[in-house]
Each structure stands twice: as structure tokens, then as C-alpha cells.
Write a protein that holds these residues in place. Structure first.
Motif, PDB file in Angstrom:
ATOM      1  N   GLY A  60       0.698  -1.204   0.217  1.00 59.59           N
ATOM      2  CA  GLY A  60       0.003  -0.176  -0.009  1.00 59.59           C
ATOM      3  C   GLY A  60       0.720   1.342  -0.172  1.00 59.59           C
ATOM      4  O   GLY A  60       0.652   2.195  -0.678  1.00 59.59           O
ATOM      5  N   ALA A  64       1.129   4.335  -2.629  1.00 58.55           N
ATOM      6  CA  ALA A  64       0.749   5.385  -2.423  1.00 58.55           C
ATOM      7  C   ALA A  64       1.933   6.522  -2.768  1.00 58.55           C
ATOM      8  O   ALA A  64       1.848   7.504  -3.403  1.00 58.55           O
ATOM      9  CB  ALA A  64       0.590   5.684  -0.995  1.00 58.55           C
ATOM     10  N   MET A  83      -4.700   8.937   0.418  1.00 63.03           N
ATOM     11  CA  MET A  83      -3.931   7.425   0.664  1.00 63.03           C
ATOM     12  C   MET A  83      -2.789   7.502   1.863  1.00 63.03           C
ATOM     13  O   MET A  83      -2.587   6.387   2.280  1.00 63.03           O
ATOM     14  CB  MET A  83      -3.283   6.638  -0.541  1.00 63.03           C
TER      15      MET A  83
END
Length: 101
Positions: A60, A64, A83
Motif C-alpha cells: 500500500g 501510495a 492514501m
């Protein structure tokens, strides 16, 4: 070409976490290593660990960082970055910025 990625203060990652794609000096599996100039690069990597250990948050963070680079020209000053969620289980990190390198 990505050789190393590090993230700090992002979701469940409080301290600096480093994902390195550089191969060690071990020559046991030469087919798993690509040589580009002076760099020995792993052809594949895997993350493993216990449930809720933060494996998905590493990817993640990478997502991002990529989105931040791609769409940074659309952001205005003082606009929150989508994000990006800092580590929330510590009062000292909630107001500090997240770091990607």
C-alpha cells in the motif's frame, strides 16, 4: 528500476521498513538473480509473516508513493494527500509526516 524502497509512519508501519531487491553475495541460486552492470537484482521477491503484520501495508505504501509521484502536479499547497495515513497508535507519530524513499 527499483532497487530499494523504504517507508516510515504509514498505516501500521511506525518505524522505517525497507524492501530491498538487491541480491546478497550468495551464489546458490544464480538463475534467481539478474546482473545489470554492478547490480545484482532479485528476479522475484516475496513477503511473508503473521496475519496483521503489515505485509499489505508495505505494498500500500509503494502504491501510495507511485500515485503521489504520478499525480503530484494535480495537488495544491496544504491539500491533504490521498492514501497517506500516518501510524495512529502513537501520539508522537499522528502529526508527523509519512516518509517514502
Amino acid at each position: 528500476m527499483l532497487l530499494q524502497f523504504s517507508v516510515e509512519n504509514f498505516r501500521s508501519i511506525k518505524n522505517k521498513a525497507v524492501l530491498s531487491l538487491e541480491a546478497s553475495r550468495d551464489n546458490e541460486h544464480p538463475d534467481h538473480v539478474a546482473v545489470l552492470g554492478d547490480n545484482r537484482i532479485l528476479r522475484t521477491i516475496s513477503l511473508f509473516g503473521a496475519n496483521a503484520a503489515g505485509k499489505s501495508n508495505v505494498f500500500g505504501a509503494l502504491t501510495a508513493a507511485i500515485r503521489l509521484i504520478r499525480y503530484s502536479n494535480n495537488l495544491q499547497m496544504n491539500q491533504p494527500i490521498p492514501m497517506i495515513v500516518p501510524f495512529r497508535f502513537s501520539h508522537e507519530t499522528q502529526e508527523k509526516p509519512s516518509s517514502f524513499e
